[in-house]
Write a protein that holds these residues in place. Structure first.
Motif, short mmCIF file in Angstrom:
data_model
loop_
_atom_site.label_atom_id
_atom_site.label_comp_id
_atom_site.label_asym_id
_atom_site.label_seq_id
_atom_site.Cartn_x
_atom_site.Cartn_y
_atom_site.Cartn_z
N SER A 54 0.84 -1.19 0.00
CA SER A 54 0.00 0.00 0.00
C SER A 54 0.88 1.25 0.00
O SER A 54 1.86 1.35 0.73
N LEU A 55 0.50 2.24 -0.83
CA LEU A 55 1.26 3.49 -0.90
C LEU A 55 1.04 4.37 0.33
O LEU A 55 1.69 5.40 0.47
N GLU A 56 0.14 3.94 1.21
CA GLU A 56 -0.15 4.73 2.41
C GLU A 56 1.10 4.94 3.25
O GLU A 56 1.27 5.98 3.88
N PHE B 250 4.04 5.57 2.46
CA PHE B 250 4.94 6.62 1.98
C PHE B 250 4.41 8.02 2.28
O PHE B 250 5.08 9.01 2.01
N LYS B 251 3.20 8.11 2.84
CA LYS B 251 2.66 9.41 3.23
C LYS B 251 3.19 9.86 4.59
O LYS B 251 3.01 11.01 4.97
N HIS B 252 3.84 8.92 5.31
CA HIS B 252 4.41 9.27 6.62
C HIS B 252 5.83 9.79 6.38
O HIS B 252 6.75 9.03 6.08
N LYS B 253 6.03 11.10 6.49
CA LYS B 253 7.28 11.74 6.07
C LYS B 253 8.53 11.23 6.79
O LYS B 253 9.57 11.01 6.14
N TYR C 204 9.14 8.29 7.91
CA TYR C 204 9.43 6.97 7.35
C TYR C 204 10.02 7.09 5.95
O TYR C 204 11.01 6.44 5.62
N THR C 205 9.42 7.94 5.12
CA THR C 205 9.89 8.10 3.74
C THR C 205 11.31 8.66 3.71
O THR C 205 12.15 8.22 2.92
N TYR D 41 5.07 -1.32 7.42
CA TYR D 41 6.18 -0.38 7.19
C TYR D 41 7.51 -1.13 7.13
O TYR D 41 8.34 -0.86 6.26
#
Length: 411
Positions: free
Chosen positions: A211-213, A215-218, A220-221, A344
């Motif tokens: 899920s691309l979700e 990558f919305k957590h900065k 973590y990205t 994650y």
């Protein structure tokens, strides 16, 4: 402060794992080159192919793990499967020379399927049962104990192998049997962990890990980008170090053990320092220092084939290995939200599998095109560039913490 039962179980299982793995893992390149006659291509595959198998495992891995009511049981089963497959290397010398090297490549790759699942489930389990405020101190203690054990076992096995002919498979088979015995102890202590089991509703559908979700957590990205860059740069040299030490410098099993022992001694001496300063300046800032130190290793190794010199460089490198090993894992847990943490971690390990396959192959390609000295110097430059990515993120995301730490120090 006395250790909780979970921390004790984790330390004992980690200790048994360290003894099991270090009994023979460090000598796989020597077995491949000296006994089985592996080529440079096969050496590269031994390093890189497991990552592709691990990637395939992670596709369903997070889904299975999210469905599992007990992460501990999942970890126990996959860990035992991994150690059992590793023991199958015992039978490889009974096959012909040409076939035996390819069998080693195949088994090393295959065992990474349950190995990737075991790593994912252990990371998820330990992230849930060890509170964040305890992780820095606990993992530095655990790593230090493991490094002491690795030091003793590595030197002992190196001395043991030195008593036999370089092309004899018998001592490796003895070590494989001993390693499997300690693997059973590791599995036993994994069963001793205590976890909180949450019964999930039947209708709940676990989220797929891709899920691309996530990558919305900065945070973590940002960590993901830096960690992937660092791992690519670091793993480019893995096969090259073994080839250089064995073929160019003429290192025997005893010298390989001395390299490992000095590296582990440096880790033992420095591990508390990394934990202390990570608490003060932040994981990412201190990761920059550790990664920059790691960047010097390939170039420094090229300055001499003298075995005593290479031993000294391994001590230098070990200081920074301690920092990267501790801080990368701690930062992964910190950057991954507690909710759906398995997703994650699985995404990180999945992408790391691509890196783990491509990086060693790139290293061998550069070696074949440019030669050992140029390849190692190029890799040092790439590593340094990756180290600076941590600095950029630290200055952007941890400016306040860094400023406060330096203000306290110089006021």
């Amino acid at each position: 402060m006395s250790l909780s039962s979970n921390e004790k179980a984790s330390i004992y299982s980690g200790l048994a794992q360290t003894i099991s793995i270090n009994s023979v893992n460090g000598y796989i390149p020597l077995l491949a080159l000296g006994v089985l006659g592996a080529s440079n291509q096969q050496m590269g595959l031994i390093t890189s192919l497991p990552s592709i198998i691990g990637m395939l495992a992670l596709i369903p891995g997070a889904f299975w793990l999210n469905r599992a009511q007990s992460k501990k049981n999942f970890t126990v089963i996959t860990t035992f499967s991994t150690r059992f497959l590793f023991m199958l290397i015992f039978f490889i010398p009974f096959f012909s020379g040409t076939l035996s090297a390819w069998l080693l490549v195949f088994i090393i790759a295959l065992l990474n399927f349950p190995g990737a699942l075991a790593n994912l489930s252990w990371q998820t389990m330990i992230g849930e049962i060890i509170p964040e405020k305890r992780r820095g101190d606990f993992f530095s203690t655990r790593n230090r104990i493991n490094n002491i054990a690795a030091l003793i076992v590595t030197f002992g096995t190196g001395f043991f192998l030195e008593q036999y002919s370089k092309d004899s498979s018998f001592p490796y088979q003895i070590l494989l049997l001993a390693g499997f015995g300690f693997a059973l102890i590791e599995v036993y202590y994994l069963t001793k962990h205590k976890e909180e089991i949450t019964i999930k509703p039947i209708e709940e559908k676990p989220k797929r890990k891709l899920s691309l979700e996530v990558f919305k957590h900065k945070p973590y990205t940002a960590f993901l980008i830096c960690a992937l860059l660092y791992n690519f740069a670091a793993q480019m040299a893995w096969s090259l170090f073994s080839i250089y030490q064995i073929k160019d410098a003429g290192a025997t099993a005893l010298w390989l053990s001395i390299f490992s022992v000095t590296n582990q001694a440096a880790q033992i001496l420095s591990i508390k320092w990394w934990a202390k300063y990570a608490d003060k300046y932040g994981n990412t800032m201190v990761l920059f220092v550790a990664a920059a130190g790691m960047a010097t290793a390939p170039a420094l190794n090229m300055l001499s084939t003298n075995l005593l010199y290479i031993t000294a460089i391994n001590f230098w490198t070990g200081i920074f290995v301690a920092g990267t090993n501790l801080l990368l894992f701690n930062q992964l847990l910190k950057a991954s939200p507690e909710k759906n943490r398995a997703n994650y971690i699985a995404n990180y390990n999945f992408l790391l599998s691509f890196v783990g396959f491509a990086a060693p192959q790139m290293g061998v390609f550069i070696l074949n095109q440019a030669g050992m000295h140029s390849a190692m110097n190029i890799i040092s430059l790439v590593r340094m560039g990756a180290a600076f990515s941590f600095l950029v993120v630290a200055l952007k995301m941890e400016r306040k913490r860094i400023a406060n730490a330096f203000h306290f120090r110089f006021r």
